[in-house]
Every structure is written in C-alpha cells, then in structure tokens.
Scaffold this active site. Structure first.
Site, PDB file in Angstrom:
ATOM      1  N   HIS A  65      11.623  22.006  19.370  1.00  0.00           N
ATOM      2  CA  HIS A  65      11.942  20.902  18.449  1.00  0.00           C
ATOM      3  C   HIS A  65      12.468  19.714  19.248  1.00  0.00           C
ATOM      4  O   HIS A  65      13.116  19.881  20.277  1.00  0.00           O
ATOM      5  CB  HIS A  65      13.011  21.396  17.473  1.00  0.00           C
ATOM      6  CG  HIS A  65      13.137  20.591  16.215  1.00  0.00           C
ATOM      7  ND1 HIS A  65      13.818  19.393  16.158  1.00  0.00           N
ATOM      8  CD2 HIS A  65      12.673  20.806  14.961  1.00  0.00           C
ATOM      9  CE1 HIS A  65      13.778  18.914  14.926  1.00  0.00           C
ATOM     10  NE2 HIS A  65      13.077  19.753  14.174  1.00  0.00           N
TER      11      HIS A  65
ATOM     12  N   HIS B 207      15.648  25.503  15.166  1.00  0.00           N
ATOM     13  CA  HIS B 207      16.135  24.126  15.050  1.00  0.00           C
ATOM     14  C   HIS B 207      17.313  23.929  14.116  1.00  0.00           C
ATOM     15  O   HIS B 207      17.921  22.865  14.110  1.00  0.00           O
ATOM     16  CB  HIS B 207      15.004  23.197  14.595  1.00  0.00           C
ATOM     17  CG  HIS B 207      14.588  23.398  13.171  1.00  0.00           C
ATOM     18  ND1 HIS B 207      15.263  22.836  12.118  1.00  0.00           N
ATOM     19  CD2 HIS B 207      13.578  24.091  12.617  1.00  0.00           C
ATOM     20  CE1 HIS B 207      14.680  23.183  10.986  1.00  0.00           C
ATOM     21  NE2 HIS B 207      13.658  23.947  11.254  1.00  0.00           N
TER      22      HIS B 207
ATOM     23  N   ASP C 247      13.510  19.943   0.833  1.00  0.00           N
ATOM     24  CA  ASP C 247      14.968  19.836   0.832  1.00  0.00           C
ATOM     25  C   ASP C 247      15.525  18.907   1.899  1.00  0.00           C
ATOM     26  O   ASP C 247      16.692  18.997   2.265  1.00  0.00           O
ATOM     27  CB  ASP C 247      15.539  21.236   1.061  1.00  0.00           C
ATOM     28  CG  ASP C 247      14.928  21.905   2.284  1.00  0.00           C
ATOM     29  OD1 ASP C 247      14.378  21.175   3.139  1.00  0.00           O
ATOM     30  OD2 ASP C 247      14.993  23.139   2.395  1.00  0.00           O
TER      31      ASP C 247
ATOM     32  N   GLU D  14      20.546  21.390   3.462  1.00  0.00           N
ATOM     33  CA  GLU D  14      19.354  21.527   2.618  1.00  0.00           C
ATOM     34  C   GLU D  14      19.622  22.197   1.271  1.00  0.00           C
ATOM     35  O   GLU D  14      19.014  21.846   0.259  1.00  0.00           O
ATOM     36  CB  GLU D  14      18.257  22.281   3.372  1.00  0.00           C
ATOM     37  CG  GLU D  14      17.628  21.507   4.530  1.00  0.00           C
ATOM     38  CD  GLU D  14      18.433  21.578   5.825  1.00  0.00           C
ATOM     39  OE1 GLU D  14      19.480  22.265   5.862  1.00  0.00           O
ATOM     40  OE2 GLU D  14      18.020  20.941   6.812  1.00  0.00           O
TER      41      GLU D  14
HETATM   42  C1  UD1 Z   1      15.303  18.073   9.385  1.00  0.00           C
HETATM   43  C2  UD1 Z   1      15.531  18.595   7.981  1.00  0.00           C
HETATM   44  C3  UD1 Z   1      15.294  20.112   7.942  1.00  0.00           C
HETATM   45  C4  UD1 Z   1      13.922  20.450   8.462  1.00  0.00           C
HETATM   46  C5  UD1 Z   1      13.715  19.834   9.834  1.00  0.00           C
HETATM   47  C6  UD1 Z   1      12.276  20.038  10.207  1.00  0.00           C
HETATM   48  C7  UD1 Z   1      17.230  17.321   6.809  1.00  0.00           C
HETATM   49  C8  UD1 Z   1      18.630  17.255   6.357  1.00  0.00           C
HETATM   50  N1  UD1 Z   1      16.888  18.364   7.557  1.00  0.00           N
HETATM   51  O1  UD1 Z   1      16.237  18.700  10.259  1.00  0.00           O
HETATM   52  O2  UD1 Z   1      15.395  20.576   6.596  1.00  0.00           O
HETATM   53  O3  UD1 Z   1      13.829  21.842   8.554  1.00  0.00           O
HETATM   54  O4  UD1 Z   1      14.001  18.426   9.811  1.00  0.00           O
HETATM   55  O5  UD1 Z   1      12.051  19.977  11.557  1.00  0.00           O
HETATM   56  O6  UD1 Z   1      16.466  16.446   6.487  1.00  0.00           O
HETATM   57  N2  UD1 Z   1      13.969  13.839  16.677  1.00  0.00           N
HETATM   58  C9  UD1 Z   1      13.144  13.160  17.550  1.00  0.00           C
HETATM   59  N3  UD1 Z   1      11.803  13.112  17.261  1.00  0.00           N
HETATM   60  C10 UD1 Z   1      11.279  13.712  16.170  1.00  0.00           C
HETATM   61  C11 UD1 Z   1      12.129  14.403  15.298  1.00  0.00           C
HETATM   62  C12 UD1 Z   1      13.472  14.447  15.563  1.00  0.00           C
HETATM   63  O7  UD1 Z   1      13.578  12.611  18.551  1.00  0.00           O
HETATM   64  O8  UD1 Z   1      10.063  13.646  15.983  1.00  0.00           O
HETATM   65  C13 UD1 Z   1      15.417  13.920  16.994  1.00  0.00           C
HETATM   66  C14 UD1 Z   1      16.247  12.688  16.640  1.00  0.00           C
HETATM   67  O9  UD1 Z   1      17.222  12.480  17.629  1.00  0.00           O
HETATM   68  C15 UD1 Z   1      16.966  13.144  15.369  1.00  0.00           C
HETATM   69  C16 UD1 Z   1      17.134  14.620  15.598  1.00  0.00           C
HETATM   70  O10 UD1 Z   1      15.961  15.016  16.305  1.00  0.00           O
HETATM   71  O11 UD1 Z   1      18.206  12.480  15.261  1.00  0.00           O
HETATM   72  C17 UD1 Z   1      17.258  15.478  14.375  1.00  0.00           C
HETATM   73  O12 UD1 Z   1      16.289  15.085  13.411  1.00  0.00           O
HETATM   74  P1  UD1 Z   1      16.624  15.290  11.857  1.00  0.00           P
HETATM   75  O13 UD1 Z   1      15.538  14.800  10.997  1.00  0.00           O
HETATM   76  O14 UD1 Z   1      17.998  14.740  11.597  1.00  0.00           O
HETATM   77  O15 UD1 Z   1      16.573  16.871  11.835  1.00  0.00           O
HETATM   78  P2  UD1 Z   1      17.396  17.913  11.018  1.00  0.00           P
HETATM   79  O16 UD1 Z   1      18.271  17.250  10.009  1.00  0.00           O
HETATM   80  O17 UD1 Z   1      18.014  18.848  11.971  1.00  0.00           O
HETATM   81  N1  UDP Z   2       4.943  23.745  13.379  1.00  0.00           N
HETATM   82  C1  UDP Z   2       3.997  23.029  14.112  1.00  0.00           C
HETATM   83  N2  UDP Z   2       4.167  22.897  15.460  1.00  0.00           N
HETATM   84  C2  UDP Z   2       5.206  23.451  16.125  1.00  0.00           C
HETATM   85  C3  UDP Z   2       6.172  24.186  15.367  1.00  0.00           C
HETATM   86  C4  UDP Z   2       6.013  24.300  14.004  1.00  0.00           C
HETATM   87  O1  UDP Z   2       3.030  22.521  13.536  1.00  0.00           O
HETATM   88  O2  UDP Z   2       5.298  23.310  17.345  1.00  0.00           O
HETATM   89  C5  UDP Z   2       4.793  23.829  11.930  1.00  0.00           C
HETATM   90  C6  UDP Z   2       4.811  25.214  11.329  1.00  0.00           C
HETATM   91  O3  UDP Z   2       3.506  25.731  11.249  1.00  0.00           O
HETATM   92  C7  UDP Z   2       5.427  25.003   9.959  1.00  0.00           C
HETATM   93  C8  UDP Z   2       6.274  23.749  10.130  1.00  0.00           C
HETATM   94  O4  UDP Z   2       5.916  23.175  11.381  1.00  0.00           O
HETATM   95  O5  UDP Z   2       4.448  24.704   8.981  1.00  0.00           O
HETATM   96  C9  UDP Z   2       7.735  24.087  10.110  1.00  0.00           C
HETATM   97  O6  UDP Z   2       8.501  22.977  10.465  1.00  0.00           O
HETATM   98  P1  UDP Z   2      10.021  23.095  10.845  1.00  0.00           P
HETATM   99  O7  UDP Z   2      10.303  24.453  11.370  1.00  0.00           O
HETATM  100  O8  UDP Z   2      10.329  21.924  11.708  1.00  0.00           O
HETATM  101  O9  UDP Z   2      10.760  22.846   9.459  1.00  0.00           O
HETATM  102  P2  UDP Z   2      11.188  23.834   8.260  1.00  0.00           P
HETATM  103  O10 UDP Z   2       9.972  24.521   7.778  1.00  0.00           O
HETATM  104  O11 UDP Z   2      12.220  24.770   8.806  1.00  0.00           O
HETATM  105  O12 UDP Z   2      11.788  22.915   7.265  1.00  0.00           O
END
Ligand code: UD1
Ligand code: UDP
Length: 401
Positions: free
Chosen positions: A243, A211, A104, A140
């Site tokens: 996160h 997160h 999603d 999502e």
């Molecule tokens: C996104 C997904 C959510 C999922 C989550 C998993 C969407 C709309 N949402 O959340 O469904 O559960 O990812 O974790 O796609 N950032 C870093 N390094 C990283 C990752 C993120 O710096 O490796 C920072 C960046 O500033 C970024 C922010 O985190 O702008 C948020 O990342 P984003 O992909 O927008 O996360 P969510 O939308 O909250």
């Molecule tokens: N996970 C991981 N390392 C971490 C935290 C989570 O590998 O430090 C894994 C966890 O086992 C799960 C996935 O990340 O499979 C979940 O990701 P996240 O919570 O970011 O996204 P969501 O599942 O809520 O979309």
C-alpha cells in the site's frame, strides 16, 4: 420516488476516491454507460492518487470530474472538510438525480453528506456491513453507520447486512440484497484473461496485503516479524504489493526487506492483482475486498484483524479471523501450509458474497424507482434472486474479543 417519474436517462453521479471504490463501482459505471436509461457522471475525489489512477480504466467512462484532495499523511478531519467543500460545489454545478457512494471511506461519507446538503437522494452500495465495534475498523465502522442514516437506497451485499439495516430502523422497502459488486468485477476481469501472475518461483505462494489504520505502528511491525519468520521456513514465496500509505511502509519495510523468501512490490493493477490472487495458494490480508475475492477463487484467507464486518466467509469456512499478534498469525499460516485437510476444507468452502449479478439488481431497482424501466432496456434478463435468497443469516456482530 416512483411518483417522481423523470425522463431517461437518470443522471447518476458515482463518487469515488480510493482503490476499492473504483473496483466496486466500476461494474455499475460500465452497466450505466451501456444503458440508455442512465447517464453516469463520475467524480473522482483523489483521496488516493496513484492507487486510484491505476484502477480508472476499469470504469470505461471517459469523462469525469476530478478533485485533487490527497495530501501526504492527510488527517481525517482535514480530508473530510476538503471533501465536503469540493463535492458540494460539484453537486451544485451538475445537479445529478442521484448520488451513488460505495462502502465506508471518507469519500463515501462526504459524498453522502454533501448530497444530503443539496437535497439529492443517495444510493449506498455495500450497505449494512457492521462489526458492532464503533471504532474498529477506524473510522470505517462509524462511516458506514452514518451513511446508513442518510441513504435512500441501501444495496446490501448479503442477507446479514440487510438485517443489520432493518434492525437499525431502516424501512425494509429501502433495503435491497444484491450481492457484492466486487464479484461482478472480478468475474468480468478474469474472463478477459489478460492479467499477469507476479509470483516467480515454484514454492508455496502466499499473497499478502496490509494497510488498516488501526494496525499501523507496533501492531503492524509485529505482523512484519511474523511474516519474516514464516518466510524463514524456506518453502514459501511471500509476495506483498505494498500500500502507498507512508505509515504502512514505515511499519513493514524494515521487517520485510532483504529476505530471499519475501518480495515487496508496488501496488498491482487490478488485472494483475486478480491473476496473482488466482495463482496463489494462500492469502494473508486485512483488506475488505480481498476477503471477498479470495473465497470466490477458492483461496483460503487468513484475516489479520481483531474484527471483521464480513463474517460470512469465516462462518462458511473460507476465511479465518486470526487476530493481529505475531504468534497467532504464524500459527494459523503454518497450520494451513502443513495440514492438507484443513487447507482443502477452507479452499472448497465457497463464496458467500454474491453471484456476479449485483450490478444488475442495483440498476434495475434504480431504474424502476425513477420510473424509467423498460423490459429489455437494461440489455440483460431480470436478475435471479434465488441464490441470494438462500444465503444464511448470522449473528449481529463478529469479533475475536
Ligand atoms: C482508506 C480508507 C479505507 C480503505 C483504504 C483502501 C478511509 C477512512 N479509509 O484508508 O477504508 O480500506 O483507503 O486502500 O477512507 N497514499 C498515497 N498514494 C495513494 C494512496 C494513498 O500516497 O495512491 C498515501 C497518502 O499519504 C495518504 C495515505 O496514503 O495520506 C493514506 O491514505 P488514506 O486514503 O488516508 O488511507 P486510509 O484512510 O488508511
Ligand atoms: N488490489 C489491487 N492491487 C493490489 C492490492 C489490492 O488491485 O496491489 C485490489 C484487491 O483486489 C481488492 C482491493 O484492491 O479488490 C482492495 O483494496 P484495499 O485493500 O486497498 O481496500 P479495502 O478493500 O480494505 O477497503
């Protein structure tokens, strides 16, 4: 589709951009790489940077196309526009037979949309999850509904998820109940047995992950306060792999740093995270994937959200939807820590999310529909659907409201 027989291998493009997509598409990529029937083409969008890169080894597909769209605090509208544009170009260049998206995220939605624009059929893994509340989780829930309008194959993890899709008018012939690929991956990783547990004391072990966008700000600060009070008990070790989102860090770090009972660490790689999950006593989480993994390992999960699209674990007794207020969180956690009967009841409730053979079902279906299936070309016996078929159906939506 079965009329459009193509020569093997089927060129299947897996589009992924975030940590959970990599984890949940990894077993599909591995199975396709091992099969003569498929050529997996992996595209990483870079929606996440560090948290995606630490998962890519799981895919075991050396070559991939990389986009690099992540920007600090990216706006959903900008991210969406950049992704549709970038993915459209990749699709025109590589012309896969099918595009596979998972879940999603913005990457999944834009992968499906860009494929639709190029007239390439879409397979949706983890289809049909619904809370019934259009903006929770945000964005999502809407992403899932929109992908459900585009996809040609809907791989639903549970009978309930499949039921949502058919109730929305998706033809039954396009919906397949498979289990969730997260279980396939978890079993594969745990069988390797090489992960490291990151808890360091002999106290009761509480694993935290937080997160969600809809909780960022004051709600998440309140969660932080509740967790600090929980740690004040003195008999628990709280571990939070944090996160990377700056908004999450801003909300939680002021509340959680400097307490001897709380350790905040950088996100763990999957091998270590699953070993740490296997070693914990209790999970407090707003994560989708962790809600699915915890019951598989007999770990009670308290879900810090007001809705869940995964009510199967709540109804089965392995998880509780506790809401987001500090009082509710503290009360639920203390009850589990102090009531051994309640703890055992949750820890033994079982896993409703699959039997570890979701991937087999997915690629068997795709191979059949592309007309490339051959009796033992998948390298495994036909999947046994009896376990999935026995899983219960439930109500249409689920929330604390
Ligand atoms: C996104 C997904 C959510 C999922 C989550 C998993 C969407 C709309 N949402 O959340 O469904 O559960 O990812 O974790 O796609 N950032 C870093 N390094 C990283 C990752 C993120 O710096 O490796 C920072 C960046 O500033 C970024 C922010 O985190 O702008 C948020 O990342 P984003 O992909 O927008 O996360 P969510 O939308 O909250
Ligand atoms: N996970 C991981 N390392 C971490 C935290 C989570 O590998 O430090 C894994 C966890 O086992 C799960 C996935 O990340 O499979 C979940 O990701 P996240 O919570 O970011 O996204 P969501 O599942 O809520 O979309």
């Amino acid at each position: 589709m079965s009329n459009d027989v193509i020569n093997a291998p089927v060129r299947a493009m897996l589009v992924l951009g975030t940590r959970p997509e990599a984890i949940k598409l990894a077993p599909v990529a591995r199975a396709m790489a091992d099969s003569p029937l498929f050529e997996p083409l992996v595209v990483t969008t870079g929606q996440h940077r560090e948290m995606l890169h630490q998962m890519l080894d799981l895919l075991q597909v050396p070559a991939r196309t990389e986009l690099d769209v992540m920007r600090e605090r990216q706006q959903l509208s900008t991210l969406t526009a950049r992704l549709v544009d970038g993915l459209g170009e990749v699709l025109r260049d590589q012309r896969p037979d099918v595009v596979i998206v998972q879940g999603d995220t913005t990457t999944a939605l834009t992968g499906a949309l860009a494929a639709f624009y190029e007239h390439i059929p879409v397979a949706h893994v983890e289809a049909g999850l619904r809370t019934g509340v259009a903006d929770n989780p945000f964005p999502e829930e809407l992403n899932r509904r929109l992908i459900g309008r585009i996809a040609r194959w809907h791989f639903a993890p549970t009978p309930r998820a499949a039921g949502h899709l058919t109730a929305e008018g998706v033809p039954e012939s396009e919906v397949f109940t498979t289990g969730n690929t997260v279980i396939d991956n978890l079993l594969w990783v745990l069988a390797k047995g090489v992960g490291r547990n990151h808890f360091t004391t002999g106290l009761r072990r509480v694993l935290l992950t937080l997160h969600r966008r809809e909780n960022q700000g004051e709600v998440m600060r309140g969660m932080g306060r509740a967790l600090r009070r929980l740690a004040d008990r003195g008999d628990v070790e709280l571990l939070l792999p944090l996160h990377k989102s700056p908004a999450v860090r801003e909300a939680l770090l002021p509340e959680l740093t400097g307490h001897p009972g709380i350790r905040v660490v950088e996100p763990l790689g999957y091998l270590d995270f699953s070993a740490t999950l296997a070693a914990c006593d209790l999970v407090l989480t707003d994560s989708g994937g962790v809600q699915e993994e915890a019951p598989s390992l007999g770990k009670p999960a308290l879900v810090l959200r007001t809705t869940t699209e995964r009510p199967e674990a709540v109804e089965g007794g392995a998880a509780r939807l506790v809401g987001t207020t500090p009082e509710a969180i503290l009360h639920a956690a203390e009850r589990l820590l102090d009531d051994p009967r309640e703890y055992t009841r949750m820890a033994t409730a079982g896993n409703p999310f699959g039997d570890g053979r979701a991937t087999e079902r997915i690629i068997t279906q795709l191979a059949g529909d592309f007309g490339v299936d051959a009796p033992d070309a998948l390298g495994a016996p036909a999947a046994d659907d009896s376990l999935i078929a026995r899983l219960p159906e439930g109500p249409e939506s689920y929330s604390t409201a």
